[in-house]
Design an enzyme around this catalytic site. Structure first.
Site, PDB file in Angstrom:
ATOM      1  N   GLN A   1      42.749  42.631  34.288  1.00 15.79           N
ATOM      2  CA  GLN A   1      41.578  43.047  33.515  1.00 15.79           C
ATOM      3  C   GLN A   1      41.848  44.238  32.608  1.00 15.79           C
ATOM      4  O   GLN A   1      41.093  44.484  31.672  1.00 15.79           O
ATOM      5  CB  GLN A   1      40.421  43.399  34.462  1.00 15.79           C
ATOM      6  CG  GLN A   1      39.877  42.194  35.207  1.00 15.79           C
ATOM      7  CD  GLN A   1      38.807  42.594  36.186  1.00 15.79           C
ATOM      8  OE1 GLN A   1      39.112  43.010  37.294  1.00 15.79           O
ATOM      9  NE2 GLN A   1      37.546  42.511  35.792  1.00 15.79           N
TER      10      GLN A   1
ATOM     11  N   GLY B   1      35.639  46.246  42.556  1.00 13.52           N
ATOM     12  CA  GLY B   1      37.015  45.767  42.553  1.00 13.52           C
ATOM     13  C   GLY B   1      37.552  45.739  41.135  1.00 13.52           C
ATOM     14  O   GLY B   1      36.781  45.771  40.171  1.00 13.52           O
TER      15      GLY B   1
ATOM     16  N   HIS C   1      41.722  36.578  39.306  1.00 16.11           N
ATOM     17  CA  HIS C   1      42.120  37.303  38.079  1.00 16.11           C
ATOM     18  C   HIS C   1      43.644  37.332  37.946  1.00 16.11           C
ATOM     19  O   HIS C   1      44.179  37.090  36.853  1.00 16.11           O
ATOM     20  CB  HIS C   1      41.619  38.746  38.108  1.00 16.11           C
ATOM     21  CG  HIS C   1      40.202  38.939  37.676  1.00 16.11           C
ATOM     22  ND1 HIS C   1      39.725  38.523  36.447  1.00 16.11           N
ATOM     23  CD2 HIS C   1      39.148  39.533  38.293  1.00 16.11           C
ATOM     24  CE1 HIS C   1      38.439  38.854  36.334  1.00 16.11           C
ATOM     25  NE2 HIS C   1      38.055  39.466  37.448  1.00 16.11           N
TER      26      HIS C   1
ATOM     27  N   CYS D   1      31.233  40.382  37.117  1.00 14.89           N
ATOM     28  CA  CYS D   1      32.611  40.738  36.768  1.00 14.89           C
ATOM     29  C   CYS D   1      32.593  41.733  35.621  1.00 14.89           C
ATOM     30  O   CYS D   1      31.859  41.547  34.649  1.00 14.89           O
ATOM     31  CB  CYS D   1      33.381  39.479  36.356  1.00 14.89           C
ATOM     32  SG  CYS D   1      35.101  39.806  35.942  1.00 14.89           S
ATOM     33  N   LEU D   2      33.409  42.761  35.734  1.00 18.96           N
ATOM     34  CA  LEU D   2      33.481  43.777  34.677  1.00 18.96           C
ATOM     35  C   LEU D   2      33.998  43.187  33.370  1.00 18.96           C
ATOM     36  O   LEU D   2      33.754  43.755  32.303  1.00 18.96           O
ATOM     37  CB  LEU D   2      34.373  44.936  35.131  1.00 18.96           C
ATOM     38  CG  LEU D   2      33.843  45.740  36.332  1.00 18.96           C
ATOM     39  CD1 LEU D   2      34.890  46.717  36.819  1.00 18.96           C
ATOM     40  CD2 LEU D   2      32.544  46.448  35.979  1.00 18.96           C
TER      41      LEU D   2
ATOM     42  N   HIS E   1      37.962  36.828  44.381  1.00 20.27           N
ATOM     43  CA  HIS E   1      37.640  37.056  42.959  1.00 20.27           C
ATOM     44  C   HIS E   1      38.803  37.767  42.256  1.00 20.27           C
ATOM     45  O   HIS E   1      39.195  37.383  41.149  1.00 20.27           O
ATOM     46  CB  HIS E   1      36.338  37.876  42.895  1.00 20.27           C
ATOM     47  CG  HIS E   1      35.886  38.302  41.545  1.00 20.27           C
ATOM     48  ND1 HIS E   1      34.716  37.848  40.954  1.00 20.27           N
ATOM     49  CD2 HIS E   1      36.430  39.170  40.645  1.00 20.27           C
ATOM     50  CE1 HIS E   1      34.576  38.416  39.766  1.00 20.27           C
ATOM     51  NE2 HIS E   1      35.602  39.225  39.547  1.00 20.27           N
ATOM     52  N   GLU E   2      39.365  38.785  42.915  1.00 19.46           N
ATOM     53  CA  GLU E   2      40.465  39.555  42.303  1.00 19.46           C
ATOM     54  C   GLU E   2      41.762  38.735  42.245  1.00 19.46           C
ATOM     55  O   GLU E   2      42.506  38.801  41.268  1.00 19.46           O
ATOM     56  CB  GLU E   2      40.712  40.865  43.061  1.00 19.46           C
ATOM     57  CG  GLU E   2      39.511  41.795  43.206  1.00 19.46           C
ATOM     58  CD  GLU E   2      38.761  42.078  41.928  1.00 19.46           C
ATOM     59  OE1 GLU E   2      39.303  41.834  40.836  1.00 19.46           O
ATOM     60  OE2 GLU E   2      37.602  42.519  42.020  1.00 19.46           O
TER      61      GLU E   2
HETATM   62  O1  GNR Z   1      32.023  44.937  40.533  1.00 23.19           O
HETATM   63  C1  GNR Z   1      32.155  43.766  40.886  1.00 23.19           C
HETATM   64  N1  GNR Z   1      31.215  43.212  41.675  1.00 23.19           N
HETATM   65  C2  GNR Z   1      31.358  41.967  42.280  1.00 23.19           C
HETATM   66  C3  GNR Z   1      30.228  41.389  42.862  1.00 23.19           C
HETATM   67  C4  GNR Z   1      30.310  40.176  43.498  1.00 23.19           C
HETATM   68  C5  GNR Z   1      31.529  39.530  43.563  1.00 23.19           C
HETATM   69  C6  GNR Z   1      32.660  40.071  42.985  1.00 23.19           C
HETATM   70  C7  GNR Z   1      32.576  41.294  42.351  1.00 23.19           C
HETATM   71  S1  GNR Z   1      33.991  42.003  41.652  1.00 23.19           S
HETATM   72  C8  GNR Z   1      33.292  42.963  40.380  1.00 23.19           C
HETATM   73  C9  GNR Z   1      34.349  43.796  39.694  1.00 23.19           C
HETATM   74  C10 GNR Z   1      35.329  42.877  38.996  1.00 23.19           C
HETATM   75  O2  GNR Z   1      35.121  42.330  37.951  1.00 23.19           O
HETATM   76  N2  GNR Z   1      36.451  42.636  39.620  1.00 23.19           N
HETATM   77  O3  GNR Z   1      37.336  41.780  39.092  1.00 23.19           O
HETATM   78 NI    NI Z   2      36.205  40.391  37.902  1.00 22.58          NI
END
Ligand code: GNR
Ligand code: NI
Length: 167
Positions: free
Chosen positions: A51, A46, A137, A91-92, A133-134
């Site tokens: 980001q 995601g 952000h 998270c990236l 999660h997104e």
């Molecule tokens: O790549 C991602 N893996 C992930 C694993 C578990 C819960 C959420 C994520 S999202 C993350 C990519 C990211 O940072 N999205 O904002």
């Molecule tokens: Ni993230």
């Protein structure tokens, strides 16, 4: 197409609250394509526009193995949630950190497509976790901020130490 630069915690710009998308034009299409390319090459499941330092409510997600099931969410809203799931998130924008976070297990989402058309769908398990999660952000929140103060502080120290090493 282009690979976009991903901000890393504790960059203050990750705390910006994104604004709704109001213009559905080819510029938006190009931006969504660039976000997808950036997510695939990271690789991640995601990516939120926040980001890549674009403060508009745009999310891309692809949970498929084959990387051919792109889900584009413009102006996403969670309209229902229930249950609870604990999932180890990454998270990236916080590379190398993986921690368990509690989220709703099932959600209903309303969003727009890249052409502006509104749609709704239900999500559970990893897809529900990823959407929450997104959305965080887009609201200027990063998953490590949901942890206990003790865990958060430990992670922050580690990130700052790693940052010093890579300077
Ligand atoms: O790549 C991602 N893996 C992930 C694993 C578990 C819960 C959420 C994520 S999202 C993350 C990519 C990211 O940072 N999205 O904002
Ligand atoms: Ni993230």
């Amino acid at each position: 197409m282009a690979i976009l630069n991903i901000l890393h915690y504790p960059d203050e710009r990750l705390h910006t609250v994104a604004k709704p998308v109001t213009v559905f034009d080819e510029h938006l299409q190009q931006f969504v394509a660039d976000m997808a390319e950036t997510m695939y090459q990271a690789p991640g499941i995601g990516l939120a526009a926040t980001q890549v330092n674009v403060h508009q409510r745009v999310v891309v997600i692809d949970l498929s193995e084959s990387k051919d099931e792109l889900l584009v969410l413009i102006n996403p809203e969670i309209i229902e949630m229930d249950g609870q799931i604990t999932y180890e998130e990454g998270c990236l924008s916080v590379p190398g950190i993986y921690e368990e976070v509690d989220r709703a297990e099932r959600i209903k989402v309303r969003a727009q497509r890249v052409n502006g058309e509104t749609f709704e769908f239900a999500a559970d398990e990893l897809l529900a976790v990823c959407i929450q999660h997104e959305l965080d952000h887009l609201n200027g929140k990063v998953f490590i901020e949901k942890l206990s103060r003790l865990k958060f502080n430990r992670i922050l120290q580690k990130l700052k130490k790693n940052q010093r090493k890579t300077l």
